[in-house]
Design a protein around this motif. Structure first.
Motif, PDB file in Angstrom:
ATOM      1  N   PRO A   1      -7.466  -6.464 -10.291  1.00  0.00           N
ATOM      2  CA  PRO A   1      -7.176  -5.461  -9.249  1.00  0.00           C
ATOM      3  C   PRO A   1      -7.967  -5.703  -7.971  1.00  0.00           C
ATOM      4  O   PRO A   1      -9.133  -6.087  -8.004  1.00  0.00           O
ATOM      5  CB  PRO A   1      -7.588  -4.145  -9.905  1.00  0.00           C
ATOM      6  CG  PRO A   1      -8.599  -4.538 -10.933  1.00  0.00           C
ATOM      7  CD  PRO A   1      -8.197  -5.889 -11.440  1.00  0.00           C
ATOM      8  N   THR A   2      -7.308  -5.505  -6.852  1.00  0.00           N
ATOM      9  CA  THR A   2      -7.968  -5.544  -5.541  1.00  0.00           C
ATOM     10  C   THR A   2      -7.989  -4.164  -4.903  1.00  0.00           C
ATOM     11  O   THR A   2      -8.701  -3.944  -3.919  1.00  0.00           O
ATOM     12  CB  THR A   2      -7.251  -6.514  -4.601  1.00  0.00           C
ATOM     13  OG1 THR A   2      -5.881  -6.138  -4.490  1.00  0.00           O
ATOM     14  CG2 THR A   2      -7.339  -7.941  -5.134  1.00  0.00           C
ATOM     15  N   VAL A   3      -7.201  -3.259  -5.425  1.00  0.00           N
ATOM     16  CA  VAL A   3      -7.167  -1.880  -4.954  1.00  0.00           C
ATOM     17  C   VAL A   3      -6.733  -1.005  -6.121  1.00  0.00           C
ATOM     18  O   VAL A   3      -5.939  -1.433  -6.978  1.00  0.00           O
ATOM     19  CB  VAL A   3      -6.194  -1.721  -3.756  1.00  0.00           C
ATOM     20  CG1 VAL A   3      -4.767  -2.015  -4.168  1.00  0.00           C
ATOM     21  CG2 VAL A   3      -6.291  -0.325  -3.153  1.00  0.00           C
ATOM     22  N   SER A   4      -7.275   0.195  -6.189  1.00  0.00           N
ATOM     23  CA  SER A   4      -6.879   1.121  -7.245  1.00  0.00           C
ATOM     24  C   SER A   4      -5.545   1.755  -6.900  1.00  0.00           C
ATOM     25  O   SER A   4      -5.065   1.678  -5.762  1.00  0.00           O
ATOM     26  CB  SER A   4      -7.939   2.208  -7.422  1.00  0.00           C
ATOM     27  OG  SER A   4      -7.959   3.053  -6.262  1.00  0.00           O
ATOM     28  N   ARG A   5      -4.928   2.385  -7.879  1.00  0.00           N
ATOM     29  CA  ARG A   5      -3.673   3.090  -7.607  1.00  0.00           C
ATOM     30  C   ARG A   5      -3.903   4.226  -6.609  1.00  0.00           C
ATOM     31  O   ARG A   5      -3.068   4.469  -5.734  1.00  0.00           O
ATOM     32  CB  ARG A   5      -3.079   3.629  -8.900  1.00  0.00           C
ATOM     33  CG  ARG A   5      -2.556   2.534  -9.806  1.00  0.00           C
ATOM     34  CD  ARG A   5      -2.090   3.071 -11.134  1.00  0.00           C
ATOM     35  NE  ARG A   5      -1.649   1.982 -11.992  1.00  0.00           N
ATOM     36  CZ  ARG A   5      -1.417   2.111 -13.299  1.00  0.00           C
ATOM     37  NH1 ARG A   5      -1.605   3.284 -13.885  1.00  0.00           N
ATOM     38  NH2 ARG A   5      -1.015   1.074 -14.013  1.00  0.00           N
ATOM     39  N   ARG A   6      -5.027   4.894  -6.756  1.00  0.00           N
ATOM     40  CA  ARG A   6      -5.326   5.966  -5.799  1.00  0.00           C
ATOM     41  C   ARG A   6      -5.496   5.389  -4.396  1.00  0.00           C
ATOM     42  O   ARG A   6      -5.037   5.957  -3.408  1.00  0.00           O
ATOM     43  CB  ARG A   6      -6.590   6.714  -6.241  1.00  0.00           C
ATOM     44  CG  ARG A   6      -6.746   8.084  -5.594  1.00  0.00           C
ATOM     45  CD  ARG A   6      -7.960   8.788  -6.175  1.00  0.00           C
ATOM     46  NE  ARG A   6      -7.847   8.956  -7.608  1.00  0.00           N
ATOM     47  CZ  ARG A   6      -7.223   9.980  -8.204  1.00  0.00           C
ATOM     48  NH1 ARG A   6      -6.641  10.900  -7.456  1.00  0.00           N
ATOM     49  NH2 ARG A   6      -7.178  10.066  -9.504  1.00  0.00           N
ATOM     50  N   GLY A   7      -6.150   4.248  -4.306  1.00  0.00           N
ATOM     51  CA  GLY A   7      -6.308   3.607  -3.003  1.00  0.00           C
ATOM     52  C   GLY A   7      -4.979   3.170  -2.413  1.00  0.00           C
ATOM     53  O   GLY A   7      -4.762   3.266  -1.201  1.00  0.00           O
ATOM     54  N   ALA A   8      -4.068   2.700  -3.278  1.00  0.00           N
ATOM     55  CA  ALA A   8      -2.745   2.308  -2.806  1.00  0.00           C
ATOM     56  C   ALA A   8      -1.983   3.512  -2.262  1.00  0.00           C
ATOM     57  O   ALA A   8      -1.272   3.418  -1.254  1.00  0.00           O
ATOM     58  CB  ALA A   8      -1.957   1.642  -3.933  1.00  0.00           C
ATOM     59  N   LEU A   9      -2.153   4.655  -2.917  1.00  0.00           N
ATOM     60  CA  LEU A   9      -1.493   5.865  -2.423  1.00  0.00           C
ATOM     61  C   LEU A   9      -2.058   6.275  -1.063  1.00  0.00           C
ATOM     62  O   LEU A   9      -1.315   6.712  -0.175  1.00  0.00           O
ATOM     63  CB  LEU A   9      -1.656   7.000  -3.437  1.00  0.00           C
ATOM     64  CG  LEU A   9      -0.861   6.859  -4.736  1.00  0.00           C
ATOM     65  CD1 LEU A   9      -1.229   7.971  -5.709  1.00  0.00           C
ATOM     66  CD2 LEU A   9       0.645   6.881  -4.452  1.00  0.00           C
ATOM     67  N   TRP A  10      -3.374   6.140  -0.900  1.00  0.00           N
ATOM     68  CA  TRP A  10      -3.969   6.432   0.401  1.00  0.00           C
ATOM     69  C   TRP A  10      -3.443   5.483   1.470  1.00  0.00           C
ATOM     70  O   TRP A  10      -3.234   5.875   2.628  1.00  0.00           O
ATOM     71  CB  TRP A  10      -5.490   6.343   0.315  1.00  0.00           C
ATOM     72  CG  TRP A  10      -6.136   7.598  -0.193  1.00  0.00           C
ATOM     73  CD1 TRP A  10      -6.697   7.800  -1.417  1.00  0.00           C
ATOM     74  CD2 TRP A  10      -6.282   8.835   0.513  1.00  0.00           C
ATOM     75  NE1 TRP A  10      -7.178   9.080  -1.530  1.00  0.00           N
ATOM     76  CE2 TRP A  10      -6.936   9.739  -0.352  1.00  0.00           C
ATOM     77  CE3 TRP A  10      -5.923   9.272   1.784  1.00  0.00           C
ATOM     78  CZ2 TRP A  10      -7.237  11.043   0.019  1.00  0.00           C
ATOM     79  CZ3 TRP A  10      -6.224  10.577   2.156  1.00  0.00           C
ATOM     80  CH2 TRP A  10      -6.876  11.437   1.289  1.00  0.00           C
ATOM     81  N   LEU A  11      -3.228   4.224   1.106  1.00  0.00           N
ATOM     82  CA  LEU A  11      -2.689   3.258   2.053  1.00  0.00           C
ATOM     83  C   LEU A  11      -1.280   3.644   2.493  1.00  0.00           C
ATOM     84  O   LEU A  11      -0.944   3.596   3.682  1.00  0.00           O
ATOM     85  CB  LEU A  11      -2.679   1.857   1.420  1.00  0.00           C
ATOM     86  CG  LEU A  11      -2.145   0.721   2.293  1.00  0.00           C
ATOM     87  CD1 LEU A  11      -3.050   0.521   3.510  1.00  0.00           C
ATOM     88  CD2 LEU A  11      -2.066  -0.572   1.472  1.00  0.00           C
ATOM     89  N   VAL A  12      -0.454   4.035   1.541  1.00  0.00           N
ATOM     90  CA  VAL A  12       0.911   4.468   1.873  1.00  0.00           C
ATOM     91  C   VAL A  12       0.869   5.713   2.751  1.00  0.00           C
ATOM     92  O   VAL A  12       1.583   5.813   3.761  1.00  0.00           O
ATOM     93  CB  VAL A  12       1.711   4.739   0.586  1.00  0.00           C
ATOM     94  CG1 VAL A  12       3.070   5.362   0.917  1.00  0.00           C
ATOM     95  CG2 VAL A  12       1.905   3.451  -0.206  1.00  0.00           C
ATOM     96  N   GLY A  13       0.015   6.676   2.374  1.00  0.00           N
ATOM     97  CA  GLY A  13      -0.096   7.887   3.179  1.00  0.00           C
ATOM     98  C   GLY A  13      -0.588   7.598   4.585  1.00  0.00           C
ATOM     99  O   GLY A  13      -0.122   8.210   5.558  1.00  0.00           O
ATOM    100  N   GLY A  14      -1.526   6.648   4.712  1.00  0.00           N
ATOM    101  CA  GLY A  14      -2.007   6.276   6.041  1.00  0.00           C
ATOM    102  C   GLY A  14      -0.912   5.660   6.878  1.00  0.00           C
ATOM    103  O   GLY A  14      -0.816   5.915   8.093  1.00  0.00           O
ATOM    104  N   GLY A  15      -0.066   4.818   6.257  1.00  0.00           N
ATOM    105  CA  GLY A  15       1.059   4.234   6.991  1.00  0.00           C
ATOM    106  C   GLY A  15       2.020   5.297   7.495  1.00  0.00           C
ATOM    107  O   GLY A  15       2.505   5.228   8.630  1.00  0.00           O
ATOM    108  N   SER A  16       2.282   6.303   6.647  1.00  0.00           N
ATOM    109  CA  SER A  16       3.149   7.401   7.076  1.00  0.00           C
ATOM    110  C   SER A  16       2.534   8.180   8.226  1.00  0.00           C
ATOM    111  O   SER A  16       3.228   8.574   9.173  1.00  0.00           O
ATOM    112  CB  SER A  16       3.426   8.342   5.891  1.00  0.00           C
ATOM    113  OG  SER A  16       4.234   7.715   4.921  1.00  0.00           O
ATOM    114  N   ALA A  17       1.220   8.399   8.152  1.00  0.00           N
ATOM    115  CA  ALA A  17       0.538   9.131   9.223  1.00  0.00           C
ATOM    116  C   ALA A  17       0.601   8.368  10.540  1.00  0.00           C
ATOM    117  O   ALA A  17       0.791   8.966  11.607  1.00  0.00           O
ATOM    118  CB  ALA A  17      -0.914   9.398   8.827  1.00  0.00           C
TER     119      ALA A  17
END
Length: 418
Positions: A209-225
């Motif tokens: 792993p290079t990112v956790s699932r929670r971190g991936a969700l934050w990444l997606v949310g940041g892209g939406s923001a």
């Protein structure tokens, strides 16, 4: 090493999993109905059953239903509904892409059909993925004024919306219970990877792993923001418009002075010949129950003039602030040709190229005292790009129904013909 995507070991990301997919799915479950409803409201705003010139969708049948005549109050209604539709659609793009990425192993799973229920799920998934990609791609292209798709955006988006939403409802019925269970398990504080056994989305041979699932969700949310912050401003006034750097109508206003606000089509693009709009040549033809009246610009200005503060809001999601328009009320022009009560009107433009050279307005729009054949804006005559010598402005109407370069008004028409 597995080389075929039909093998579970082909997919190596440790991020994939039912719970990751479920969170994304629940976000889409909240957002997609809003997109669908605001899209139907946009369809209704065109008054599609009033005249074929407003809606040329072939064979729409029940898909083209609408429940009410589009209102004129509040005057910012279309600005709100279409602004929400486009801005939310753009903000959900990262969520949609992440959701599709998370379930892509299922598209290649073998055997393709294991049971009747599995067949229904696969079919709904195929229609869901295809419909979602079609709707989002055509929508984004339309927002960017890039009409690269074949045919008219209007019927293509309508048909695509129905295909997508039918598949969406079927998929929700099949998957929502499991998605809720997975998210509840996450909220209960269980370990991220607990319960992965038996999860067909989890790779049997994951990479480190290079990112956790929670971190991936934050990444997606940041892209939406980021997409929200760089597009929402074109639906607002003031400094927020400066942040809409990803939209064609964000940033500074296109010019200065009373006519210095946004447009979609210039007079040159529409094929307007300046000789046809010169005061000595231009005439407004008004027809109705008692016959035909021809009015010069000078004669129009001798009629009672009224003012209204109204925005322009377009299907691409952009809108202007309220502009001060001044001109002759549509209902007063209807009265000149024998219509004392508001009636529908067919509006014709000098425009030579592009859609909506003709458009129809309902009687409730004609009867609103703020509905004008505008001659001035913000204290000055309209310039060529804003529709000189005269244009329609109607509260809450989509921009394309606020016809520019008006040359004819046919009150009381029937079925799009005189």
């Amino acid at each position: 090493m597995a080389r075929l995507p039909s093998s579970p070991a082909f997919w190596r990301s440790p991020v994939r999993g039912a719970r990751f997919t479920s969170v994304l799915g629940l976000v889409l479950l909240a957002g997609m109905p809003v997109l669908f409803v605001t899209g139907l409201l946009s369809y209704a705003a065109y008054n599609p059953d009033l005249s074929p010139v407003n809606d040329q969708t072939p064979g729409k049948g029940l898909l083209g239903f609408y429940l009410f005549a589009w209102p004129t109050d509040p005057h910012w209604l279309y600005r709100l509904t279409q602004g929400v539709h486009v801005t939310l659609g753009l903000a959900l793009v990262p969520v949609l892409l992440a959701k599709l990425w998370s379930v892509v192993p299922r598209l290649f799973a073998l055997p393709p059909v294991r049971s009747l229920a599995h067949a229904a799920e696969r079919l709904s998934l195929l229609l869901l993925v295809g419909g979602a990609l079609f709707e989002f791609v055509t929508g984004v292209l339309n927002v960017q004024l890039d009409y690269a798709f074949p045919g008219s955006f209007y019927p293509l988006h309508l048909y695509g919306a129905w295909v997508f939403f039918a598949a969406f409802l079927a998929h929700v019925a099949l998957k929502a219970p499991a998605a809720v269970r997975n998210v509840r398990a996450m909220r209960a504080g269980r370990a991220e990877d607990a319960g992965d056994a038996g999860d067909e989305l989890v790779s049997p041979r994951p990479d480190p792993p290079t990112v956790s699932r929670r971190g991936a969700l934050w990444l997606v949310g940041g892209g939406s923001a980021v997409l929200f912050g760089t597009s929402a401003g074109r639906s607002f006034d003031g400094p927020l418009r400066q942040t809409a750097v990803l939209s064609p109508h964000g940033g500074p206003e296109p010019g200065e002075g009373p006519n210095g606000f946004q447009i979609n089509k210039t007079a040159a693009y529409a094929g307007i010949d300046p000789r046809d709009t010169a005061p000595e040549a231009w005439r407004l033809v008004v027809t109705g129950r008692t016959g035909t009246v021809r009015l010069s610009l000078t004669e129009l200005r001798r009629l009672p003039l009224h003012s209204a503060a109204l925005p322009i809001a377009c299907v691409e999601g952009w809108s202007t602030a309220d502009q001060w328009w001044r001109g002759v009320r549509l209902r007063d022009l209807a009265a000149l040709v024998g219509h004392d009560e508001p009636v529908d009107v067919l509006v014709e433009s000098l425009q030579r190229r592009g859609a909506f050279r003709r458009a129809a307005l309902r009687g409730n729009q004609v009867g609103d005292p703020r509905s004008l054949l505008a001659l001035d804006v913000n204290g000055e005559p309209l310039n060529a790009d804003h529709g000189r010598p005269a244009r329609i402005i109607v509260p809450a109407a989509p921009g394309v129904l606020n016809t520019k370069w008006v040359t004819r008004l046919d009150f009381g028409f029937r079925d799009g013909v005189r």
